[in-house]
Design a protein around this motif. Structure first.
Motif, short mmCIF file in Angstrom:
data_model
loop_
_atom_site.label_atom_id
_atom_site.label_comp_id
_atom_site.label_asym_id
_atom_site.label_seq_id
_atom_site.Cartn_x
_atom_site.Cartn_y
_atom_site.Cartn_z
N ALA A 31 -7.43 -17.69 0.85
CA ALA A 31 -8.51 -17.69 1.83
C ALA A 31 -8.75 -16.30 2.44
O ALA A 31 -9.90 -15.90 2.62
CB ALA A 31 -8.20 -18.69 2.95
N ILE A 32 -7.68 -15.59 2.74
CA ILE A 32 -7.83 -14.24 3.30
C ILE A 32 -7.95 -13.20 2.18
O ILE A 32 -8.83 -12.35 2.20
CB ILE A 32 -6.64 -13.89 4.21
CG1 ILE A 32 -6.48 -14.95 5.31
CG2 ILE A 32 -6.81 -12.50 4.82
CD1 ILE A 32 -7.66 -15.09 6.22
N GLY A 33 -7.08 -13.32 1.18
CA GLY A 33 -7.12 -12.40 0.04
C GLY A 33 -6.16 -11.24 0.21
O GLY A 33 -6.05 -10.66 1.30
N LEU A 34 -5.44 -10.92 -0.85
CA LEU A 34 -4.45 -9.84 -0.79
C LEU A 34 -5.07 -8.50 -0.43
O LEU A 34 -4.45 -7.67 0.23
CB LEU A 34 -3.71 -9.74 -2.13
CG LEU A 34 -2.81 -10.93 -2.49
CD1 LEU A 34 -2.22 -10.76 -3.88
CD2 LEU A 34 -1.71 -11.11 -1.45
N ASP A 35 -6.32 -8.28 -0.85
CA ASP A 35 -6.98 -7.00 -0.55
C ASP A 35 -7.28 -6.83 0.93
O ASP A 35 -7.51 -5.71 1.40
CB ASP A 35 -8.28 -6.89 -1.34
CG ASP A 35 -8.05 -6.75 -2.84
OD1 ASP A 35 -6.93 -6.34 -3.21
OD2 ASP A 35 -8.96 -7.07 -3.62
N HIS A 36 -7.28 -7.94 1.67
CA HIS A 36 -7.60 -7.88 3.10
C HIS A 36 -6.37 -8.01 3.98
O HIS A 36 -6.49 -8.04 5.20
CB HIS A 36 -8.60 -8.98 3.44
CG HIS A 36 -9.89 -8.88 2.69
ND1 HIS A 36 -10.86 -7.92 2.98
CD2 HIS A 36 -10.38 -9.58 1.64
CE1 HIS A 36 -11.88 -8.05 2.16
NE2 HIS A 36 -11.62 -9.05 1.33
N LEU A 37 -5.20 -8.09 3.36
CA LEU A 37 -3.95 -8.18 4.10
C LEU A 37 -3.24 -6.83 4.10
O LEU A 37 -3.34 -6.07 3.13
CB LEU A 37 -3.03 -9.22 3.47
CG LEU A 37 -3.47 -10.68 3.54
CD1 LEU A 37 -2.56 -11.55 2.68
CD2 LEU A 37 -3.46 -11.18 4.98
N PRO A 38 -2.51 -6.50 5.17
CA PRO A 38 -1.70 -5.28 5.15
C PRO A 38 -0.70 -5.32 4.00
O PRO A 38 -0.24 -6.38 3.59
CB PRO A 38 -0.99 -5.29 6.51
CG PRO A 38 -1.81 -6.18 7.37
CD PRO A 38 -2.39 -7.22 6.46
N HIS A 39 -0.37 -4.14 3.50
CA HIS A 39 0.59 -4.04 2.40
C HIS A 39 1.92 -4.65 2.83
O HIS A 39 2.40 -4.43 3.94
CB HIS A 39 0.78 -2.57 2.03
CG HIS A 39 1.47 -2.37 0.71
ND1 HIS A 39 1.15 -3.07 -0.42
CD2 HIS A 39 2.49 -1.55 0.36
CE1 HIS A 39 1.91 -2.68 -1.43
NE2 HIS A 39 2.74 -1.75 -0.97
#
Length: 349
Positions: free
Chosen positions: A182-190
């Motif tokens: 739902a959020i996506g890995l690209d939109h989460l902090p590393h």
């Protein structure tokens, strides 16, 4: 302690040795061959298994568990060696002109280093972020801030306790899936999912569940000790390493690895086989016993050698890193960890 109980504890030390070997080899440049993340997951599982085993033994012996003694043990087990490690790290960083802010140091001792690393950034460019290695300690301590309360509330109700654990495991899996899809890995902090307590503490909880099963449901535990269950665990573990999709790795991987270890541990810890015999080999057991200090120091040593001896060849560098890491870890274990653990035991009398 019986001989059989001693062998079980030695086997767990042997498993710690396997864990730290995976982490160490991954961090010195062999991450394509050694899954360091799996090593951390095994550490978490062992921690949950042992802590629950000890608390259940105390409950069964006296009908109570001393929460005070629980936290005294944790304090004297972790903090002295951690303090010395941080002082050495800060000294080396000062030598090369790097000075971490106070909140970074505070994140280590107040156990929010994992979230500090996610939402800020650890210091260290010349000697790469030596304090960042403490993220996993934060995950464990967050778990153990809460666990004694749950234990005392549910220890006399093992079915409800296991049902609660299962519900939490499913909730954490669902939370990871939501973050990934739902959020996506690209939109989460590393490293948001890899290092955060709310997405990784379930690896500890799988160990808790297995310890409860062995203590309260011996017939089911006997079924888990079958060879086919062990190989099912091996298959699941290999599967988590073979699938390279980042979406899988950040959502399902930790749950499947928890189930895999749940299936494998009974044979490894309680069985009599060549693998268990290897895990009880004295050099392997000792490596497991110094694994906490080795976990702390190996990252600092690796990047200190890279900075101060940049012209050193690969093989010589690996040999020096290994030697220095083992020596520092031995000294830390022998003169800091053991000394303060003995002091902690005296305070608990």
């Amino acid at each position: 302690m019986t001989v059989h109980q001693s062998q079980r504890l030695q086997t767990l030390d042997g498993l710690r040795a396997v864990s730290i070997t995976l982490v160490f080899m991954s961090h010195i440049g062999f991450g394509h061959l050694f899954p360091g993340g799996l090593g951390v997951t095994i550490f978490f599982f062992i921690s949950g298994f042992i802590i629950t085993k000890l608390m259940l033994a105390e409950w069964d012996a006296s009908g109570r568990v001393s929460i005070r003694n629980f936290y005294v043990r944790r304090l004297f087990r972790l903090t002295p060696a951690l303090l010395v490690f941080v002082l050495i790290s800060l000294t080396l960083m000062a030598v090369v002109g790097e000075h971490p802010p106070w909140e970074e140091v505070a994140s280590v001792f107040f156990y929010f280093a994992n979230y500090y690393g996610i939402y800020s950034s650890f210091s260290g460019e010349l000697i790469k972020q030596p304090l960042a290695i403490t993220w996993s300690l934060a995950v464990e301590e967050h778990f153990y801030f809460v666990f004694p309360v749950l234990f005392m509330a549910f220890v006399s109700l093992p079915k409800r306790f296991l049902s609660l654990i299962a519900a939490i495991l499913l909730a954490m899996l669902a939370w990871r899936i939501y973050l990934v899809l739902a959020i996506g890995l690209d939109h989460l902090p590393h490293y948001r999912i890899y290092t955060a307590t709310d997405t990784r503490a379930d690896s500890i909880l799988y160990g808790v569940a297995l310890s409860l099963v062995f203590a309260r449901y011996p017939d089911f535990a006997q079924q888990l000790s079958r060879t086919r269950i062990f190989f099912l665990g091996v298959f699941l573990l290999v599967l988590t390493l073979a699938i390279r999709s980042e979406e899988f790795r950040e959502s399902l991987r930790y749950s499947i690895q928890g189930l895999a270890l749940f299936c494998m541990f009974p044979t490894l810890v309680y069985g009599k086989n060549r693998v268990s015999s290897f895990l009880q080999w004295p050099p392997v057991v000792y490596l497991g016993r110094i694994s906490y200090s080795l976990y702390l120091y190996h990252w600092l040593v690796t990047h200190s050698v890279a900075h101060f001896l940049p012209e050193l060849g690969t093989l010589a560098s690996i040999a020096l890193i290994s030697l220095l890491s083992l020596v520092l870890s031995h000294l830390s274990y022998r003169y800091i960890e053991q000394t303060f653990q003995n002091l902690g035991r005296k305070l608990m009398v």
